[in-house]
Design a protein around this motif. Structure first.
Motif, PDB file in Angstrom:
ATOM      1  N   PHE A 136       0.606  -0.683   0.388  1.00 31.92           N
ATOM      2  CA  PHE A 136      -0.291   0.179  -0.032  1.00 31.92           C
ATOM      3  C   PHE A 136       0.824   1.088   0.178  1.00 31.92           C
ATOM      4  O   PHE A 136       0.352   2.313   0.768  1.00 31.92           O
ATOM      5  N   THR A 137       1.899   0.749  -0.438  1.00 33.26           N
ATOM      6  CA  THR A 137       3.024   2.564  -0.634  1.00 33.26           C
ATOM      7  C   THR A 137       3.382   2.606   0.253  1.00 33.26           C
ATOM      8  O   THR A 137       4.788   2.947   0.180  1.00 33.26           O
ATOM      9  N   ASP A 138       3.094   2.822   1.173  1.00 34.06           N
ATOM     10  CA  ASP A 138       3.726   3.558   2.794  1.00 34.06           C
ATOM     11  C   ASP A 138       3.904   2.795   3.379  1.00 34.06           C
ATOM     12  O   ASP A 138       4.420   3.256   4.457  1.00 34.06           O
ATOM     13  N   TYR A 139       4.134   1.300   3.653  1.00 32.79           N
ATOM     14  CA  TYR A 139       4.342   0.825   4.835  1.00 32.79           C
ATOM     15  C   TYR A 139       5.081  -0.266   4.142  1.00 32.79           C
ATOM     16  O   TYR A 139       4.692  -1.536   3.215  1.00 32.79           O
ATOM     17  N   GLU A 140       5.883  -0.509   4.589  1.00 31.66           N
ATOM     18  CA  GLU A 140       7.378  -0.737   4.262  1.00 31.66           C
ATOM     19  C   GLU A 140       6.954  -2.126   5.654  1.00 31.66           C
ATOM     20  O   GLU A 140       7.460  -2.369   6.558  1.00 31.66           O
ATOM     21  N   VAL A 141       7.590  -3.908   5.117  1.00 28.11           N
ATOM     22  CA  VAL A 141       7.376  -4.999   6.278  1.00 28.11           C
ATOM     23  C   VAL A 141       8.682  -5.416   6.099  1.00 28.11           C
ATOM     24  O   VAL A 141       8.934  -6.097   4.790  1.00 28.11           O
ATOM     25  N   HIS A 142       9.816  -6.152   6.388  1.00 29.75           N
ATOM     26  CA  HIS A 142      11.093  -6.606   6.554  1.00 29.75           C
ATOM     27  C   HIS A 142      11.056  -8.379   7.972  1.00 29.75           C
ATOM     28  O   HIS A 142       9.977  -7.923   9.134  1.00 29.75           O
ATOM     29  N   VAL A 143      11.616  -9.181   7.405  1.00 22.58           N
ATOM     30  CA  VAL A 143      11.967 -10.027   7.895  1.00 22.58           C
ATOM     31  C   VAL A 143      13.423 -10.410   8.184  1.00 22.58           C
ATOM     32  O   VAL A 143      14.035 -10.871   6.713  1.00 22.58           O
ATOM     33  N   GLU A 144      14.080 -10.801   9.622  1.00 23.12           N
ATOM     34  CA  GLU A 144      15.733 -11.408   9.172  1.00 23.12           C
ATOM     35  C   GLU A 144      15.784 -12.193  10.031  1.00 23.12           C
ATOM     36  O   GLU A 144      15.041 -12.174  11.026  1.00 23.12           O
ATOM     37  N   ALA A 145      16.270 -13.153   9.823  1.00 19.63           N
ATOM     38  CA  ALA A 145      16.756 -14.470  10.360  1.00 19.63           C
ATOM     39  C   ALA A 145      18.323 -14.713  10.039  1.00 19.63           C
ATOM     40  O   ALA A 145      18.585 -14.897   9.384  1.00 19.63           O
ATOM     41  N   LEU A 146      18.565 -15.206  11.395  1.00 17.64           N
ATOM     42  CA  LEU A 146      19.886 -16.200  11.072  1.00 17.64           C
ATOM     43  C   LEU A 146      20.093 -17.212  12.196  1.00 17.64           C
ATOM     44  O   LEU A 146      19.194 -17.073  13.369  1.00 17.64           O
ATOM     45  N   PHE A 147      20.194 -18.494  12.172  1.00 14.97           N
ATOM     46  CA  PHE A 147      20.193 -19.473  12.332  1.00 14.97           C
ATOM     47  C   PHE A 147      21.668 -20.547  12.208  1.00 14.97           C
ATOM     48  O   PHE A 147      22.384 -19.849  10.916  1.00 14.97           O
ATOM     49  N   HIS A 148      22.470 -20.845  13.523  1.00 19.46           N
ATOM     50  CA  HIS A 148      23.357 -21.464  13.685  1.00 19.46           C
ATOM     51  C   HIS A 148      23.028 -22.920  14.513  1.00 19.46           C
ATOM     52  O   HIS A 148      22.310 -22.274  15.382  1.00 19.46           O
ATOM     53  N   SER A 149      23.799 -24.036  14.179  1.00 23.61           N
ATOM     54  CA  SER A 149      23.994 -24.791  15.402  1.00 23.61           C
ATOM     55  C   SER A 149      25.131 -23.938  16.218  1.00 23.61           C
ATOM     56  O   SER A 149      25.960 -23.802  16.610  1.00 23.61           O
ATOM     57  N   GLY A 150      24.359 -24.790  17.928  1.00 18.01           N
ATOM     58  CA  GLY A 150      25.082 -24.679  19.354  1.00 18.01           C
ATOM     59  C   GLY A 150      24.890 -22.711  19.213  1.00 18.01           C
ATOM     60  O   GLY A 150      24.751 -21.620  18.532  1.00 18.01           O
ATOM     61  N   THR A 151      25.099 -22.507  20.889  1.00 19.50           N
ATOM     62  CA  THR A 151      25.244 -20.641  21.416  1.00 19.50           C
ATOM     63  C   THR A 151      26.433 -20.430  21.794  1.00 19.50           C
ATOM     64  O   THR A 151      27.126 -21.055  22.871  1.00 19.50           O
ATOM     65  N   ALA A 152      26.752 -19.223  21.626  1.00 16.98           N
ATOM     66  CA  ALA A 152      28.159 -18.830  23.043  1.00 16.98           C
ATOM     67  C   ALA A 152      27.661 -18.113  23.592  1.00 16.98           C
ATOM     68  O   ALA A 152      28.594 -17.742  24.109  1.00 16.98           O
ATOM     69  N   ARG A 153      25.988 -17.884  23.844  1.00 17.50           N
ATOM     70  CA  ARG A 153      26.093 -16.904  24.989  1.00 17.50           C
ATOM     71  C   ARG A 153      26.605 -18.140  25.912  1.00 17.50           C
ATOM     72  O   ARG A 153      26.522 -19.093  26.585  1.00 17.50           O
ATOM     73  N   ASP A 154      26.835 -16.797  27.410  1.00 19.37           N
ATOM     74  CA  ASP A 154      26.767 -17.632  28.983  1.00 19.37           C
ATOM     75  C   ASP A 154      26.051 -18.052  29.443  1.00 19.37           C
ATOM     76  O   ASP A 154      24.843 -17.425  29.541  1.00 19.37           O
ATOM     77  N   TYR A 155      25.664 -19.070  30.303  1.00 19.54           N
ATOM     78  CA  TYR A 155      24.856 -19.019  30.967  1.00 19.54           C
ATOM     79  C   TYR A 155      25.483 -19.610  32.319  1.00 19.54           C
ATOM     80  O   TYR A 155      26.342 -19.880  32.595  1.00 19.54           O
ATOM     81  N   VAL A 156      24.685 -18.865  33.106  1.00 17.50           N
ATOM     82  CA  VAL A 156      24.957 -19.258  34.471  1.00 17.50           C
ATOM     83  C   VAL A 156      25.327 -20.682  35.522  1.00 17.50           C
ATOM     84  O   VAL A 156      24.175 -21.700  35.125  1.00 17.50           O
ATOM     85  N   ASN A 157      26.094 -21.085  35.973  1.00 13.91           N
ATOM     86  CA  ASN A 157      26.716 -21.953  37.119  1.00 13.91           C
ATOM     87  C   ASN A 157      25.561 -21.634  38.415  1.00 13.91           C
ATOM     88  O   ASN A 157      26.320 -21.345  39.283  1.00 13.91           O
ATOM     89  N   ALA A 158      24.303 -22.594  38.673  1.00 12.78           N
ATOM     90  CA  ALA A 158      23.903 -22.712  39.861  1.00 12.78           C
ATOM     91  C   ALA A 158      24.105 -22.303  40.535  1.00 12.78           C
ATOM     92  O   ALA A 158      24.307 -22.543  41.661  1.00 12.78           O
ATOM     93  N   SER A 159      25.427 -23.564  40.756  1.00 14.45           N
ATOM     94  CA  SER A 159      25.934 -24.046  42.073  1.00 14.45           C
ATOM     95  C   SER A 159      26.977 -23.447  42.786  1.00 14.45           C
ATOM     96  O   SER A 159      27.311 -23.004  43.576  1.00 14.45           O
ATOM     97  N   CYS A 160      27.296 -22.039  41.392  1.00 13.32           N
ATOM     98  CA  CYS A 160      27.967 -20.716  42.210  1.00 13.32           C
ATOM     99  C   CYS A 160      27.612 -19.747  42.532  1.00 13.32           C
ATOM    100  O   CYS A 160      27.598 -18.818  43.598  1.00 13.32           O
ATOM    101  N   VAL A 161      26.030 -19.401  42.025  1.00 14.44           N
ATOM    102  CA  VAL A 161      25.597 -18.256  42.408  1.00 14.44           C
ATOM    103  C   VAL A 161      24.429 -18.668  43.606  1.00 14.44           C
ATOM    104  O   VAL A 161      23.312 -17.505  44.082  1.00 14.44           O
ATOM    105  N   SER A 162      23.940 -19.394  44.506  1.00 10.41           N
ATOM    106  CA  SER A 162      22.878 -19.692  45.312  1.00 10.41           C
ATOM    107  C   SER A 162      23.080 -19.683  46.535  1.00 10.41           C
ATOM    108  O   SER A 162      21.908 -18.839  46.914  1.00 10.41           O
ATOM    109  N   SER A 163      24.484 -18.974  46.670  1.00 11.61           N
ATOM    110  CA  SER A 163      24.788 -18.041  48.516  1.00 11.61           C
ATOM    111  C   SER A 163      25.413 -17.928  48.143  1.00 11.61           C
ATOM    112  O   SER A 163      26.442 -18.075  47.645  1.00 11.61           O
ATOM    113  N   GLY A 164      26.176 -16.754  48.850  1.00 15.95           N
ATOM    114  CA  GLY A 164      27.523 -16.042  49.441  1.00 15.95           C
ATOM    115  C   GLY A 164      28.462 -17.038  49.558  1.00 15.95           C
ATOM    116  O   GLY A 164      29.546 -17.611  48.968  1.00 15.95           O
TER     117      GLY A 164
END
Length: 292
Positions: free
Chosen positions: A91-119
């Motif tokens: 409709f001339t004035d509306y622009e729609v876009h989709v972007e996607a990225l796929f990969h195996s595994g993730t480099a994100r850091d996850y917290v070791n629960a045994s280290c943060v349960s208490s001081g």
């Protein structure tokens, strides 16, 4: 960076090679690909290569992308990634876009629960030199995705409204995010009490650092959760010389938000003055980490 492009009437093929910048001073890079001998952190080449195939199909812009890199801004080694994008005006004035990225595994850091349960648990991890963070799914065969869906409306007076939704599959769920907040609180408390926090493996990454080589960063956004909303409204040509903009970043899981209004004044053809603000709206009791 090296780039080769073959443009045709409705198709374009592009190849890009980008070396990783490993050392810089005052924003000026001087060391690429391999670490110098006097500061050798590994013997690997750091780079990213990409292939793109673009096609114009039924007035829509479509891109298919293939990436291959090694230790390029993350710890992935010899990693393939696959991307795609779609953009079309309706409709001339509306622009729609989709972007996607796929990969195996993730480099994100996850917290070791045994280290943060208490001081006491955090102290035990420190004594044993165990990191509070671990790349738990780095070599996983599971496919992770990041998807951005958005709409942009251009008005008759050249004002623009953009609304986008981001989904990242490897983002923290509520439990994982709470462990991250607990770990941050414990480490910050230990640092305030003068304990040698920096000697704990991974503590600096956990707490976050300053900009590299002393370069100031006006704003850095690293989404930690899975669902985000981005909204931008821009009004140009206010009395010809002013442009006003409002940006909203919302975490859709705990409804914390960040608002960033700005005004630009084009005083002359060669001088523009900007005034910007950043305001965080987050409940410190339910979301102590705010909106990262």
């Amino acid at each position: 960076m090296a780039r080769v492009e073959v443009p045709l009437e409705k198709y374009t093929m592009t190849a890009v090679f980008a070396p990783s910048v490993l050392k810089q001073v005052a924003g000026l890079p001087y060391q690429y690909v391999l670490w110098p001998d006097w500061d050798k952190q590994d013997d690997q080449a750091h780079y990213q290569a990409a292939l793109r195939f673009y096609a114009l199909v039924a007035d829509a812009d479509i891109n298919l992308m293939l990436f291959f890199g090694n230790r390029y801004n993350d710890v992935f080694e010899s990693k393939f990634r696959y991307g795609l994008s779609f953009s079309r005006n309706f409709f001339t004035d509306y622009e729609v876009h989709v972007e996607a990225l796929f990969h195996s595994g993730t480099a994100r850091d996850y917290v070791n629960a045994s280290c943060v349960s208490s001081g006491l648990a955090a102290l035990g991890c420190a004594q044993e030199q165990r990191s509070p963070l671990e790349k738990r799914h780095l070599n996983s065969s599971e496919i992770y995705s990041k998807v951005l869906v958005g709409m942009r409306r251009q008005f008759a007076d050249e004002s623009m409204l953009s609304i986008e939704y981001l989904f990242q599959q490897d983002g923290y769920n509520a439990e994982q995010y709470q462990m991250l907040v607990n770990g941050l609180d414990l480490l910050r408390q230990a640092r305030r009490e003068g304990l040698p926090v920096n000697r704990i493996p991974g503590a600096s990454a956990f707490l976050g650092g300053t900009a590299q080589d002393g370069n100031p960063a006006r704003f850095s956004f690293e989404p930690q959760r899975r669902h985000y909303l981005f909204a931008t409204f821009q009004k140009p040509r206010i009395k010809d010389d002013f442009t006003a903009q409002l940006v909203l970043i919302a975490n859709l899981e705990d409804l914390s938000t960040l608002w960033s209004p700005s005004v630009q004044w084009s005083t002359t053809e060669w001088l523009t003055l900007s005034l910007l603000g950043f305001f965080v709206d987050a409940d410190a009791t339910t979301n102590p980490g705010g909106l990262p």
